[in-house]
Motif scaffolding. Structure first.
Motif, PDB file in Angstrom:
ATOM      1  N   ASP A 167       1.338  -0.305   3.920  1.00 22.09           N
ATOM      2  CA  ASP A 167       1.801   0.790   3.070  1.00 22.09           C
ATOM      3  C   ASP A 167       2.257   1.975   3.922  1.00 22.09           C
ATOM      4  O   ASP A 167       1.606   2.320   4.921  1.00 22.09           O
ATOM      5  N   SER A 168       3.345   2.621   3.515  1.00 23.13           N
ATOM      6  CA  SER A 168       3.795   3.817   4.229  1.00 23.13           C
ATOM      7  C   SER A 168       2.858   4.987   3.975  1.00 23.13           C
ATOM      8  O   SER A 168       2.682   5.857   4.832  1.00 23.13           O
ATOM      9  N   PHE A 169       2.249   5.005   2.791  1.00 22.67           N
ATOM     10  CA  PHE A 169       1.269   6.047   2.442  1.00 22.67           C
ATOM     11  C   PHE A 169       0.017   5.337   1.949  1.00 22.67           C
ATOM     12  O   PHE A 169       0.024   4.729   0.882  1.00 22.67           O
ATOM     13  N   ASP A 170      -1.032   5.401   2.736  1.00 22.37           N
ATOM     14  CA  ASP A 170      -2.272   4.713   2.381  1.00 22.37           C
ATOM     15  C   ASP A 170      -3.411   5.727   2.308  1.00 22.37           C
ATOM     16  O   ASP A 170      -3.876   6.237   3.316  1.00 22.37           O
ATOM     17  N   ALA A 171      -3.812   6.041   1.079  1.00 20.77           N
ATOM     18  CA  ALA A 171      -4.978   6.895   0.855  1.00 20.77           C
ATOM     19  C   ALA A 171      -5.999   6.152  -0.005  1.00 20.77           C
ATOM     20  O   ALA A 171      -6.807   6.764  -0.691  1.00 20.77           O
ATOM     21  N   GLY A 172      -5.938   4.831   0.036  1.00 20.63           N
ATOM     22  CA  GLY A 172      -6.790   4.016  -0.833  1.00 20.63           C
ATOM     23  C   GLY A 172      -8.268   4.192  -0.545  1.00 20.63           C
ATOM     24  O   GLY A 172      -8.691   4.264   0.612  1.00 20.63           O
ATOM     25  N   LEU A 173      -9.047   4.237  -1.613  1.00 23.06           N
ATOM     26  CA  LEU A 173     -10.503   4.248  -1.484  1.00 23.06           C
ATOM     27  C   LEU A 173     -11.028   2.853  -1.136  1.00 23.06           C
ATOM     28  O   LEU A 173     -12.140   2.707  -0.632  1.00 23.06           O
ATOM     29  N   ILE A 174     -10.191   1.854  -1.406  1.00 20.83           N
ATOM     30  CA  ILE A 174     -10.516   0.457  -1.139  1.00 20.83           C
ATOM     31  C   ILE A 174      -9.517  -0.077  -0.118  1.00 20.83           C
ATOM     32  O   ILE A 174      -8.320   0.186  -0.204  1.00 20.83           O
ATOM     33  N   ARG A 175     -10.011  -0.827   0.852  1.00 22.35           N
ATOM     34  CA  ARG A 175      -9.131  -1.407   1.864  1.00 22.35           C
ATOM     35  C   ARG A 175      -8.279  -2.526   1.252  1.00 22.35           C
ATOM     36  O   ARG A 175      -8.633  -3.084   0.202  1.00 22.35           O
ATOM     37  N   PRO A 176      -7.193  -2.894   1.914  1.00 22.88           N
ATOM     38  CA  PRO A 176      -6.370  -3.993   1.404  1.00 22.88           C
ATOM     39  C   PRO A 176      -7.150  -5.296   1.216  1.00 22.88           C
ATOM     40  O   PRO A 176      -6.808  -6.101   0.344  1.00 22.88           O
TER      41      PRO A 176
END
Length: 426
Positions: free
Chosen positions: A280-289
């Motif tokens: 992802d170009s922007f990754d602010a996920g609380l959960i990893r891929p």
């Protein structure tokens, strides 16, 4: 090239002056509970039991301004997914899908085009009663980046079309000319809007509060932080422009709550987003891929628990965990929630255990320590060595918890006893 602000008309100048007077002269707003929600574009995020466990009730979606005609099935699927989990939807309009004014040609809709498209959206999705006029309107990817006057017109049209709706007027990112953009919006408005939006990624990522404070000083009324969160990675053109750092993302969540804690005009905050994707170009996920939780999820859960306990900004956000590198060491993390980032006081740390379910709780003092944070380092990490005998007791217990008694000195506050989950030590 940035557009030159137009000359104010007499009515526009009066509106701008009225807005400034409202900001300067309004009485201090009474303290109220901060409402926290989740902003996420995916339909499969909402059934996740980890998201449901957070107890959130508000969900935010960004859609093209013509979504009622260009992608109604996508919108309906998202609305169905959030409704199934008991969330109240909030929709923000933006550029058409596939448009990015930095790299492709784009065009802002005329007021009549926007009005017709929004009317169609309201008719098709009457269950939505909370809207943002235009998402992150000062971002260079948006066709309205130099058209705050146009967005002010959109706002008036949206309010007129749905008088029962809650409508966020100007929604900006805390970078670039956001203050000028808001001032031009105010100058063009027939009224002084009382609800505004902000994405304060700059503040929470770099440990400052200037973006949030400048917006609050510019606009009257309440502020919703429509997007905030812990950026793990930023990528552009195949390279990292903000290196991958999950600890930084965790700290950003703490800062988001700290910023909102003693600014009563901030009444709602959405965390973006649930799960990151590979590359992802922007990754602010609380959960990893891969589906595992990141530290930022724990930070969000801990701050929500603090918020519900109504401790106020005097008591820092508190979490404890065992060190992975030093099994005998307990790490107690204290996140200052004061606006200036300066907190100090004393904590008493106790282990609470039960040998079996229903048995009497046994408490053993671990340590008493002082803490001091500063504006450039809001989070204090106390490293506590736990005796082997106590670690064995905790390890063998059927139930275990950490009891932290906080006596805040700055900001001054009353004694508070916090109970936190404690995992089994190695």
């Amino acid at each position: 090239m940035s557009a030159v602000p137009r000359r104010c008309t007499t009515s526009g100048l009066l509106a701008m002056l009225l807005g400034a007077m409202l900001v300067l002269c309004a009485p201090t707003a009474p303290a109220r509970a901060l409402v926290v929600g989740m902003s996420d574009q995916q339909t499969d995020s909402w059934p996740d039991p980890r998201l449901r466990a957070l107890g959130l009730r508000h969900a935010r979606l960004i859609v093209p301004w013509d979504a009622a005609r260009s992608e109604p099935e996508r919108v309906q699927a998202w609305l169905d997914a959030v409704a199934a989990q008991g969330f109240t939807p909030h929709v923000a309009f933006q550029h058409r899908r596939g448009e990015d004014c930095r790299t492709t040609s784009c065009r802002a809709p005329s007021r009549s085009e926007y009005r017709d498209a929004v009317a169609a959206f309201l008719a098709r999705f009457p269950q939505v009663t909370t809207y943002t006029t235009w998402n992150e309107a000062n971002h260079r990817a948006q066709p309205v980046v130099n058209l705050p006057e146009r967005v002010a017109g959109y706002y008036e049209d949206l309010r007129e079309l749905c008088r029962k709706c809650t409508v966020v007027a100007g929604d900006v990112l805390d970078s670039g000319g956001y203050v000028t953009w808001l001032r031009r919006f105010l100058a063009a408005s027939d009224t002084a809007p009382r609800l505004w939006g902000l994405h304060n990624y700059g503040d929470v990522t770099y440990g400052r509060t200037t973006g949030t404070d400048r917006v609050l000083a510019t606009v009257p009324g309440s502020l919703w932080v429509e997007e905030t969160g812990g950026i793990v990675t930023l990528r552009s053109g195949g390279r990292e422009t903000l290196r991958t750092d999950e600890s930084r993302a965790r700290d950003a969540i703490d800062r988001a709550f700290a910023i909102a804690a003693d600014r009563p005009r901030i009444t709602r905050m959405y965390v973006y987003h649930w799960r990151g994707g590979f590359g992802d170009s922007f990754d602010a996920g609380l959960i990893r891929p891969d589906g595992s939780t990141r530290p930022s999820y724990g930070a969000l859960a801990g701050n929500l628990a603090e918020l519900r306990s109504r401790t106020g900004p005097a008591v820092p956000g508190t979490r404890g965990r065992w060190s992975k590198l030093r099994p005998a060491q307990l790490l107690l993390r204290l996140a200052c929630r004061s606006s200036d980032g300066v907190c100090s006081g004393r904590v008493r740390v106790t282990a609470a255990t039960r040998s079996r379910s229903g048995s009497r709780e046994h408490r053993k003092l671990i340590t008493t320590r002082t803490y001091t944070s500063r504006s450039t380092k809001r989070v204090v990490l106390l490293r506590i060595t736990v005796p082997a005998s106590l670690r064995r007791r905790v390890r063998n217990a059927a139930k275990r918890a950490l009891v932290v008694t906080v006596r805040p000195a700055k900001p001054r506050g009353s004694r508070k006893v916090l109970r936190r989950r404690l995992t089994r030590p190695r």
